[in-house]
Design an enzyme around this catalytic site. Structure first.
Site: not given
Ligand code: NDP
Length: 450
Positions: A42, A47, A50, A114, A176-177, A180, A197, A304, A342, A439, A444
């Site tokens: 984070c 976080c 980012k 560790a 998410y990543i 963003e 995909r 995690d 978010a 307002h 609102e």
């Molecule tokens: P996510 O699990 O959010 O998304 C993974 C993406 O990769 C999906 O679109 C998935 O597609 C795709 N994918 C998975 N495997 C493959 C593959 N072999 N080939 C092509 N595409 C693939 O992972 P992130 O890495 O973006 O983020 C990890 C976690 O980090 C999040 O789940 C979240 O919990 C946390 N995070 C939170 C944030 C926040 O709170 N703002 C910001 C950043 C991270 P499909 O949908 O088809 O499975």
């Protein structure tokens, strides 16, 4: 039997630090091992850096809007190295704060890796320590899919270290990543192609919300390739050649020397010596019960590395609840329902509770009423910009209870945090309606939807 520590925590990320400090507050003798920087993903590569980059990116919209409010047109250039250095300085400052917090909490910090020797003994650097209870809070790391040439891609960890702004960036993944960074890099002036995909980004979020963000991202100029698969990545003189299999055949996308793989994260369990303890894993994650306990009675895990909900505030809460339960004589169980979240896409998403699809699957279509409001926020009227906000309430008709609240638009994270309290408390639509509006605001709309 006596041990060196009452509690030893492996990993000084959000969950580990929260648990260690809370347990020490209760008088436990606590050790904490961290080989990297304090604060974990984070603070160091997630976080915090980012969000600072999101702030930087958002200036472009302010510059565009300014003339509508009477300012002369703003011509500004963006200095990537300045931002990267400033972000790094802030991360270093936060590391210092964590260090002082731990010093004041009397947690003994070991700046080493560790690993388990047995269920009560750890090798910390080259020192053996024993502990009554051990908490694993080692987090996760980005997955690199098995694609030929994947070594030519960056992960989100590396973006914050790039010396120069990428001119053309290919992003793999629609989570998410990926989403963003697509928004941030696009606004900072990179040409962004995002390859996913399936047909839609952000699986798991409310379908309409996903569609709204996807359309906005595409309208902004992000090139989104749906139903596409990366076949190979090759280094070429001008950067990398990404070969993509799309619905219409094969396509080559060229990017700078870098592209970003953002296809999920996996728990950091490989080198922990778990085989010396018998701790069980499920799909690579540490298997825990409702009390964050593993199958070995004195070993626990939060955050995690357990792959429950991978969010910083969840890890912090899990860590504190663990300490309250085992060291504070205040047993509690973490509730995973109504966890707000978010996504700092452009526009931002804020969400809590059930999606429309989840609610209909759980209670039946006829029991669910959806209220929505889609509008152009006042800010965009004078500059005559097209940005839209979408808000949704998912209501269970038989009880009038609000099951979910979702938003795409400016300040969605800030707005949904407040709404999340009401949803968590089980507020009804009538109670939302009985709340007086603020307002003029966008928020609102949540209390005036009909
Ligand atoms: P996510 O699990 O959010 O998304 C993974 C993406 O990769 C999906 O679109 C998935 O597609 C795709 N994918 C998975 N495997 C493959 C593959 N072999 N080939 C092509 N595409 C693939 O992972 P992130 O890495 O973006 O983020 C990890 C976690 O980090 C999040 O789940 C979240 O919990 C946390 N995070 C939170 C944030 C926040 O709170 N703002 C910001 C950043 C991270 P499909 O949908 O088809 O499975």
């Amino acid at each position: 039997m006596s041990y060196d520590f009452d509690l030893f925590v492996i990993g000084a990320g959000s969950g580990g630090i929260a648990a260690a400090r809370r347990a020490a507050e209760y008088g436990a003798k606590v050790g904490l091992a961290e080989a990297g920087r304090l604060g974990g993903t984070c603070v160091n590569r997630g976080c915090v850096p980012k969000k600072l980059m999101v702030y930087a990116a958002n200036f472009t919209e302010m510059f565009e809007a300014a003339p509508g409010y009477g300012w002369s047109p703003i011509e500004s250039t963006f200095d990537w190295p300045h931002l990267i250095d400033a972000v790094e300085a802030e991360v270093t400052r936060l590391n210092g704060i964590y260090q002082r917090m731990l010093d004041n909490s009397k947690v003994q910090l070991f700046r080493s890796y560790a690993s388990f020797v047995d269920e009560h003994t750890l090798l910390v650097g080259d020192e053996k320590v024993t502990a009554d209870k051990i908490l694993i809070a080692v987090g996760g790391r980005p997955v690199r899919p098995e694609i030929p040439g994947i070594e030519h891609t960056l992960t989100s960890d590396d973006i914050f270290l790039l010396k120069d702004k990428p001119r053309r960036m290919v992003i793999l993944g629609g989570g998410y990543i990926g989403c963003e960074f697509a928004g941030v890099l696009h606004r900072l002036g990179s040409e962004v192609t995002q390859i996913i995909r399936s047909d839609k980004i952000l699986r798991g979020f409310d379908d309409e919300i996903r569609g709204e963000v996807q359309t906005s991202m595409e309208q902004a100029g992000i090139h989104l390739m749906t139903n596409s698969k990366v076949m190979s990545i090759k280094k070429v003189d001008s950067g990398v050649d990404v070969m993509v299999c799309t619905e219409h055949g094969k396509e080559h996308i060229f990017a700078d020397a870098v592209s970003l793989a953002a296809v999920g994260r996996r728990p950091n369990t490989d080198k922990l010596g778990l085989e010396n303890t018998g701790v069980e894993l499920t799909a690579g994650a540490i298997a825990v019960d409702d009390h964050s306990a593993t199958n070995i009675s004195n070993i626990f895990a939060v955050g995690d590395c357990t792959n429950r909900i991978n969010l910083t505030p969840v890890a912090i809460k899990e860590g504190r609840i663990f300490a309250d339960t085992y060291f504070g004589n205040k047993p509690a169980v973490m509730a995973y329902d109504n966890v707000p979240t978010a996504v700092f896409t452009i526009p931002e998403i804020g969400t809590v509770g059930m999606t429309e699809e989840e609610a209909k699957a759980e209670y039946g279509e006829e029991s669910i009423k959806v209220y929505r409001s889609r509008f152009r926020p006042m800010f965009y009227t004078l500059p005559n910009m097209e940005a839209k906000t979408l808000m949704k309430l998912v209501v269970h008709q038989p009880t009038d209870r609000v099951l979910g609240a979702h938003m795409v638009g400016d300040h969605a994270a800030e707005i949904i945090q407040g709404i999340a309290i009401a949803v968590k408390m089980g507020a009804t639509k009538a109670q939302f309606d009985a709340t007086v509006a603020i307002h003029p605001s966008s928020a609102e709309e949540f209390v005036t939807m009909r």
